[in-house]
Design a protein around this motif. Sequence first.
Motif, short mmCIF file in Angstrom:
data_model
loop_
_atom_site.label_atom_id
_atom_site.label_comp_id
_atom_site.label_asym_id
_atom_site.label_seq_id
_atom_site.Cartn_x
_atom_site.Cartn_y
_atom_site.Cartn_z
N ILE A 367 0.86 -1.20 0.00
CA ILE A 367 0.00 0.00 0.00
C ILE A 367 0.89 1.24 0.00
N TRP A 368 0.49 2.25 -0.78
CA TRP A 368 1.15 3.55 -0.74
C TRP A 368 0.06 4.60 -0.59
N GLY A 369 0.25 5.52 0.31
CA GLY A 369 -0.80 6.53 0.43
C GLY A 369 -0.48 7.59 1.44
N PRO A 370 -1.32 8.62 1.48
CA PRO A 370 -1.18 9.67 2.48
C PRO A 370 -1.75 9.16 3.79
N ILE A 371 -0.91 8.53 4.58
CA ILE A 371 -1.39 7.74 5.72
C ILE A 371 -0.78 8.27 7.01
N GLN A 372 -1.62 8.63 7.96
CA GLN A 372 -1.15 9.14 9.24
C GLN A 372 -0.81 8.02 10.22
N ALA A 373 -1.39 6.87 10.03
CA ALA A 373 -1.25 5.80 11.03
C ALA A 373 -0.89 4.49 10.35
N PRO A 374 0.35 4.38 9.86
CA PRO A 374 0.70 3.22 9.03
C PRO A 374 0.52 1.88 9.74
N GLU A 375 0.84 1.83 11.04
CA GLU A 375 0.73 0.51 11.68
C GLU A 375 -0.72 0.14 11.97
N TRP A 376 -1.59 1.13 12.14
CA TRP A 376 -3.02 0.81 12.26
C TRP A 376 -3.53 0.23 10.95
N VAL A 377 -3.08 0.84 9.85
CA VAL A 377 -3.50 0.33 8.55
C VAL A 377 -3.00 -1.10 8.39
N GLN A 378 -1.74 -1.34 8.77
CA GLN A 378 -1.18 -2.68 8.66
C GLN A 378 -2.00 -3.68 9.49
N LYS A 386 -6.66 -11.61 6.39
CA LYS A 386 -6.08 -12.78 7.05
C LYS A 386 -4.64 -13.02 6.57
N LEU A 387 -3.84 -12.00 6.66
CA LEU A 387 -2.45 -12.10 6.24
C LEU A 387 -1.53 -11.78 7.41
N PRO A 388 -0.37 -12.43 7.47
CA PRO A 388 0.60 -12.07 8.51
C PRO A 388 1.25 -10.72 8.19
N LYS A 389 1.81 -10.10 9.21
CA LYS A 389 2.33 -8.74 9.07
C LYS A 389 3.35 -8.59 7.95
N GLU A 390 4.21 -9.56 7.82
CA GLU A 390 5.27 -9.40 6.82
C GLU A 390 4.73 -9.43 5.39
N LYS A 391 3.43 -9.76 5.24
CA LYS A 391 2.83 -9.78 3.91
C LYS A 391 2.05 -8.50 3.61
N VAL A 392 2.03 -7.61 4.56
CA VAL A 392 1.31 -6.35 4.35
C VAL A 392 2.29 -5.19 4.56
N VAL A 393 2.66 -4.54 3.47
CA VAL A 393 3.63 -3.46 3.53
C VAL A 393 2.91 -2.13 3.33
N VAL A 394 3.09 -1.23 4.28
CA VAL A 394 2.40 0.06 4.21
C VAL A 394 3.44 1.17 4.06
N ASN A 395 3.38 1.88 2.93
CA ASN A 395 4.33 2.96 2.65
C ASN A 395 3.64 4.31 2.79
#
Lengths: 718, 157, 216
Positions: A367-378, A386-395
């Motif tokens: 994911i790429w976006g104007p995001i204030q709370a990247p770990e909440w999005v993750q 239903k994905l583990p954290k290492e499979k969800v990358v938030v930029n």
Amino acid sequence: MSTSNISRRHFLRAAGLTGTALFVGLYFPSNGEEAKLATASAAETSDIELNAWVHIDTNGKVTIFSHRAEMGQGAFQSVPQIVAEELEVNLKDITIRFAQGDREKYGNQVTGGSSTIRGSYKNLLKLGASAREMLIMAAATKWQVSVADCYAESGHVIHRPSGKKFHYGELVEAASKLEAPKDIVLKKRSDYKLIGKPLSRQDSPLKTNGTAVFGLDKKLPGMLYAVVERNPRLRGKLVSFDASAALKVAGVKKVFKVQTGVFQTFRDGVAVVADSTWAAIQGRKALKIEWDDSGFEHMSTAEIYRRQNDLLKNQEGLSAKKQGDPDEILALAAQKLDVVYETPYQSHSAMEPLNCVAHYQEDKIEIWGPIQAPEWVQDYICGQFKLPKEKVVVNMTFLGGGFGRKAFMDYPHEACLISKEINAPVQVVWTREDDMTQGPYRAGISYRCQGALTNGQLSALKFKMAGQNIGHWMGAPKDQPNRSTTEGFLAPYYESIKNVSFSDIPFEIPIPNVWWRSVYASTNGFAYESLINEMAHLAKKDPLEFRRDYLKDERSRKLIDKMEELSGWKEKKNGEGFGLAITECFATTVGQVVKVSRKADGKIKIDKVWAVVDCGWYVNPDIIHAQVEGSVLMAYAAATIHQITFKDGLVEQKNFYNYLMPRISDMPKVEVHVMENDENAGGVGEPGLPPFTPALTEAIFDLTGKRIRKLPFDMDNV
Amino acid sequence: MINLNVNQKTYQIDADLNMPLLWAIRDIIGLTGTKYGCGVAQCGACVVHLNGEAVRSCVTKLSRAAGQKIVTIEGLSENNNHPAQLAWNEENVPQCGYCHSGQIMSAAVLLRENPNPSDADIDSAMAGNICRCGTYLRIRKAIHLAAELQRKEAAGK
Amino acid sequence: MTRQTKSKRYLHSVKAFAVIGVLLSVIGVMAFALDNGKEKTVESESSLPAFKKDSITSVKAFKQVYTVLISPRCMNCHPSGNIPLQGDDSHLHEMSPQRGTDGKGVYAMKCSNCHQPTNTPGLHTPPGNPNWHLPPADMKMVFQGRTPSQLAKQLIDPKQNGHKDMKKLIEHADDGLVLAGWNPGEGRTLPPMSHAEFKKAWITWLTTGAYAPKGK
């Protein structure tokens, strides 16, 4: 990738860096213990993944990963300004990169609550100082001299007696093999070369030539564009849609239903995917949709305030804080006030409308976006897919404004759902109309405020709040009071006013709401400080002197002195109205004085605003000035022109033609003063907002004798 | 197929002539410095120069732009050194920065037509550009500085 | 900050004036040397409709003309100040664009920067015309706030109307921007009569002597 067992080589590749280098970072144990310093070699041996760091390569180039969002408030500048101070490097030699979202790697990354500096400056100082000490140790070893004879300056270690010097690049290989020093002596504030200086922002040049990449500017190969028609009543369900005309629009590829998570519910919409944003917008216009708007109440603005004000009349609510017995004092007092203040719903309306790029590929999402709370999005995306954290990358990209709305997960979630459906990278664009009509909004809260004077002295304050609670949307228990009921109120009042109570009357309607710049202080501040001003007049006291009587601590005293001195409070002339207010939020106290007078046509104008900021330790005074200037204008608009209104469950404001934005000629003169002291750092992005409105309405009262208790009000028709 | 001349480069574009120039510049040509803010000529984030005028690209159709000389923020100067850009950086104008491509493109037209703008001239010229962060005081200061830089530059020539 | 209600109130007072103006429209003094026949060429005369002075018919026709001229579609670009008006309530144009010397705006705020050659689709979008502008600064031709009498006199005063003679005035009814009033873009009300009706009333008023209604 598990959290253990990351090799340094692996990390170099992951971070896109090459060659021998010195890494110093922080390690945030997942058990919530304080962050620990570590080097790459230490990380390797103790199985921790090290990410938030200083990186210096063999050419001496310094890279700092910024863990917080840049939405205008200056994290992109002030985080490196802190690290560079202790590291002894020039700011121009630093490269700054946004970190990806991951709570375990970076700790709290939510850019909200004005927390970037106050939450991390001590760690950042340590980080910079550790790297510096390791470089000095490496040089001393090479020269076979005492560490005490060496010092660092401008990216070099210098041997004082001989004048020999190494640049950092020459030392990184040796330094990277050293252990991080245990006891770090941080610089004295008087020795700072960067911190406390109004240095130019490193992101300015990127924002004047079009190269800064905001969320909307992110492009990926093969990326498609989507817009979504969402139920205009926010909570309605999709019954059916006819996409035949939309699919005939040139460029439109696919049309389908999408259900996006909004808090604990889902919002129905129809996504139109096309090869350009414009084609998607055209396709959406051609949709025919049937919504089911049953099963929830269609609110109107008048109804919201009628109910809130009824609650204030008839209920005591949940006690949030109480000392003494205000009810008893109020019952006995001869001089008292009992008034209601009303504040409106607000839209965030950042200049960059919501948008997000997502690429779903089989078992991973980026994911790429104007995001204030990247770990909440993750967290949220991991849960939904239903994905583990290492499979969800938030930029994080640069944010074209956030103000709280972009600390939310709905728009990234929607992008992920659409990418999955079309099996391609996609950018979901919210039009301005989408951004303004879909919320969530700042709730409009009503307050009943009572105050008593006993022998001319302020003896009791009783505050009741009725309005929606953001916490309820996130599952907070409804038998507990809103913990933010006291936000904005100054703690020293509790010392001098013996009877004070705050309560919150729960109120729920189906209009979602979320934090908005300075959150509850933005509305509380108006009510609480307006009451203090009104009590001053009841006591026949000057409102500034009145505050001196009840705010007796040293910081408050100095703040009030400075407000009086700067604004020329005592030199008020005929035809001028002066008003003040002081609020505290996110560990920073701001006092403002507003001066008004009449224009030739009799209408009221603001002559000047003086803001005195006590945020303790600070990094960049110019950024503080800018934040306060901006907060004043945002508050001014919220007080005098902005209100989101509802009619039959629909939002009436659509775009800047009926949610008017202040323009250059509306900007009042603002003079900002930052107090100097050695207190802990407070926030800067938000605390400048709450005191403005009560100071303005007090100034208008001073000029006209008219008390304003309901926002927004029309400056032209006071 | 139409020809779009953007920043002295010609692009052959296969798009509906009704498409606003904004989306062609951003989504087809790929120059993203020009921003979308409102889509209805209210905010000025999308200002580009069309034959030197500060048009709102969100409502300017390709049919009007085709064959004309278009300059975006990326093409305003060689090296981020238009007097307005220099002044914007000197005064630390941007906060979030999203509106400033448009602000600078508007200011550039003002500075070209009025080398010594008063506050009232600045208000008249910049009234079409919204900044939600509230950087207006600095925009005003930067335009005065840019005018000074421009005059110095002219005197030096 | 202001919410621009001023111009709305102005509109109401204009309407009140209009009523009074009509009530008082007994034959006014005809003082306008419009035809100036001596200078006319044969060519121009042949293109002019028949000319016969008739104050009653003329004033009656102007009454109709006036309702169009002070409707938002016409008046919004003939403001009393230097900022055009906007919307069916004729509020001051958001973002305060200035007239400029040539009536085409100033600096980065020229009319055609937003107003395109054609209407932009959608509600609350800029209406368009290739020649979108206000009257120039030296010939403002203000409609807003003018009584019927004032406006009638102003329209035919060569010093105030851009030195338009009878022929040019008649032709002006078919001017592109005048016609744009009847193609105002989505969501905007039309003038109170069709363009054909307006043109007929306009020509009737002019060719029967261009009498001004009596009154202030």
